[in-house]
Design an enzyme around this catalytic site. Structure first.
Site, PDB file in Angstrom:
ATOM      1  N   THR A 158      -2.628 -30.042 -56.439  1.00 56.86           N
ATOM      2  CA  THR A 158      -3.758 -29.237 -55.920  1.00 56.86           C
ATOM      3  C   THR A 158      -3.345 -28.671 -54.562  1.00 56.86           C
ATOM      4  O   THR A 158      -2.696 -27.641 -54.510  1.00 56.86           O
ATOM      5  CB  THR A 158      -5.057 -30.067 -55.825  1.00 56.86           C
ATOM      6  N   LYS A 184       0.314 -36.884 -57.511  1.00 57.51           N
ATOM      7  CA  LYS A 184      -0.198 -35.795 -56.681  1.00 57.51           C
ATOM      8  C   LYS A 184      -1.130 -36.397 -55.633  1.00 57.51           C
ATOM      9  O   LYS A 184      -1.705 -37.464 -55.823  1.00 57.51           O
ATOM     10  CB  LYS A 184      -0.898 -34.729 -57.517  1.00 57.51           C
ATOM     11  N   THR A 195      -6.539 -41.436 -52.895  1.00 58.24           N
ATOM     12  CA  THR A 195      -7.041 -40.375 -53.757  1.00 58.24           C
ATOM     13  C   THR A 195      -5.897 -39.625 -54.350  1.00 58.24           C
ATOM     14  O   THR A 195      -5.231 -38.850 -53.678  1.00 58.24           O
ATOM     15  CB  THR A 195      -7.803 -39.354 -52.951  1.00 58.24           C
ATOM     16  N   GLU A 276      -2.603 -33.894 -45.850  1.00 56.58           N
ATOM     17  CA  GLU A 276      -2.959 -32.546 -45.409  1.00 56.58           C
ATOM     18  C   GLU A 276      -2.699 -32.380 -43.909  1.00 56.58           C
ATOM     19  O   GLU A 276      -3.269 -33.084 -43.084  1.00 56.58           O
ATOM     20  CB  GLU A 276      -4.414 -32.257 -45.779  1.00 56.58           C
TER      21      GLU A 276
END
Lengths: 404, 404
Positions: A158, A184, A195, A276
């Site tokens: 993603t 991922k 997650t 991120e």
């Protein structure tokens, strides 16, 4: 987004796993112009073990997987995964989408619906346009190949900036057992569990309940020890499929367990390295706690503290914020027995700045991309190691714009 | 840093409180060219109540205040506060600094050391240069004035972008009781309790233990219900001083309790409004939980979620992240009974996107600077309201550079 500065040099060469084939394609679930769905087909008798998010608002595919996991089966199995839509908080329609997907796999491949596991990742709360996926099942079936696991790793991404893979080979009584895994990330990474989606394949032979025991034990030392932002997904799924194609029984085999542990830790670290906005990979080592549970509380309080993580982003040896995180963790602590290390540099000890502490040396150390932050509580033998990344402008940029 | 866009129009006109005088000056503890130390002197017999951080690594002045709080006294009292250095994790030297400060106040003002309360805010782990403060006590004593509370509010600021004050007047049996308070934030704001210093003064007459009971009760509904970044300070201190100068006994008086509640809530909200980098003020209302405790878990999970807070910063009505936060909170929840509101807009109900949900309407609502986020769990009568702000680039900028 540019590739994370903490990424490995490239995607590794993964071994082919006997009894496992893969295919990936572009179904346009949400993303355009990229692979976003993958199908793995597993030989008859494959054992499947799994661990999942403990969220109270688990997504429909997670509930379905949990329901299907148990005992051995002589049937083949399949794993179908899409990116772009999590099929989470989609009510009864979500269950319907899972049923439609698994029925379509049965119709096309012959794998019974009860052995078709699905996972979905992406936006929460939007209906899954499952027709876009079911219309690709025939293609995914026709394209099945042992070497296509790398395509599968790409299809499940993603906001990941690189595809994640890891492998191991272990020799047992002169025979080789292979393990290959993909994962991922990379937002909503937190314990309980991180997650993400992780799929690991091995040609080892092992009963389902034995595989589940090994997986659950190793998970507490790997994926449950990473955190990017303390948020926990509704969709976390880790499946391990043991096809048995090697003919080597690995039940209770320490070498196999170690090899699986290494693959899981490697993938867990890659997820953090692609956190991120991450620019620093941080190992937090806590020792001397009253218990392992307390050590973990301290380690996670440090690893999740926005003030610690922004200091690391700023290459600031701000150990005062580490003291703060220890204090808020809820673990037993004695201010005057606490010591803190950045790498090999002791910055604080006995409740006070270390006598020979050099802020200059600490500042130089903080410029490294890989950091170790050690805390010894000095009151027991409990210990815990967790991994995290820094909190940067990149995280804000990604997450203030991700959905709109 | 520019003043927070969520700041009130200006510092309020605070009433003078009989029996309380103030002074502030520049001592150069860390900051240059600004007031950084304040002294309040309180008349004989003043009752002092307090609540403090529960951090296991509490700062020396916090431990000293906690030790001194108990019972009534006929002696005067004083509160001495500095900004720029928290005197936290400073070992035995920290205790020595507190002793030096309180002794100097006794020598100059005659207030006994056992009634001199101190608080320090700023960097952790650096020795407090307490000589810079003791050398200013004579000036602070000479300058004491009832109206100087506004100067005191300025002197205690660290990364605050505006000085915080609030007041109330309450009429009891035809007589007026006044309350005036000041506060500073604005990083490390989290429950248990919010990271900050708060000092509230009233001319009410009330015994110390009664005042403590009222304060502890109101604190659970105000300062313990705000969070900026989930981090908890080593130095949180809230003191309330009741001088008794009005001659009005407020013991058990509901109107007084309400007035104090309003002042505390107002100051708590101002702290959130000055959260580091904040551009949105968010009230999170949780209802229908199995218990108030569960409601609070859910409210805090939402208010502390980096993914929720970045979505708010991006004006993105990303209610999927709210679902995620509910799920990870640990509270009992039933996905199919959950409903979520943004302001008056029902975005989700019965475990599914609301049938008449308009993303456009929700997106327009998200542009407001003040937002209400409502979650009804639909399984009980537990409720909780907490306040937070968004997570922006400003937070990263401030905290990646604060100390260096």
């Amino acid at each position: 987004m540019p590739v994370s500065p903490l990424a490995p040099a490239g995607f590794p060469q993964l071994p082919e796993i006997g009894g496992a084939t893969f295919a990936a394609t572009a179904a346009g679930v949400k993303y355009e112009g990229r692979k976003d769905v993958m199908l793995a087909v597993l030989t008859a008798g494959t054992s499947i073990a799994g661990v999942f998010t403990r969220s109270a608002t688990r997504a429909a595919p997670v509930l379905d997987c949990q329901h299907k996991l148990s005992g051995d089966s002589n049937a083949p199995a399949a794993i179908l995964v899409n990116a772009g839509n999590a099929n989470a908080f989609t009510g009864k329609n979500g269950d319907g989408s899972v049923a439609a997907l698994t029925a379509a796999v049965e119709t096309t491949t012959g794998v019974p619906q009860s052995r078709v596991f699905t996972a979905s990742t992406g936006v929460i709360g939007e209906p899954l346009p499952h027709d876009r996926i079911t219309s690709k099942i025939a293609t995914l079936h026709a394209d099945q190949a042992p070497a296509a696991i790398a395509d599968a790793a790409e299809a499940i991404m993603t906001t990941d900036t690189f595809a994640k893979g890891a492998s191991a080979e272990v020799s047992i009584n002169g025979q080789t057992v292979k393990i290959a895994g993909i994962a991922k990330g990379s937002g909503m990474i937190a314990p309980d569990m991180a997650t993400m989606l992780v799929f690991i394949f091995t040609d080892a032979q092992i009963a389902q309940d034995d595989l589940q025991n090994v997986l659950s034990k190793l998970n507490t030392k790997t994926f449950n020890c990473i955190t990017v932002d303390s948020d926990t997904s509704t969709s976390d799924t880790l499946l391990v499929a043991a096809t048995g194609a090697s003919g080597v029984d690995v039940t209770g085999n320490v070498a196999f367990d170690d090899a699986l542990h290494n693959v899981m830790r490697d993938l867990a670290h890659q997820v953090v390295r692609d956190g991120e906005g991450a620019t620093k990979f941080v190992e937090v080592q806590v020792t001397g706690a009253q218990s392992d549970t307390d050590a973990r509380k301290v380690a996670m309080a440090i690893a999740n503290s926005p003030l610690v993580k922004t200091a690391i982003a700023g290459e600031d040896a701000n150990w005062g914020r580490v003291v703060m995180a220890v204090g808020k963790s809820g673990a037993a602590a004695d201010r005057d027995r606490l010591s803190i290390r950045f790498g090999d540099i002791t910055v604080a000890e006995n409740g006070w700045r270390a006598p020979d502490y050099s802020e200059e040396a600490a500042s130089i150390y903080m410029k490294n991309a890989e950091l170790t932050l050690g805390v010894d509580l000095g009151i027991g033998s409990g210990e815990s190691t967790v991994w995290t990344c820094d909190l940067t402008h990149g995280y804000i940029t990604i997450n203030a714009d991700y959905r709109s």
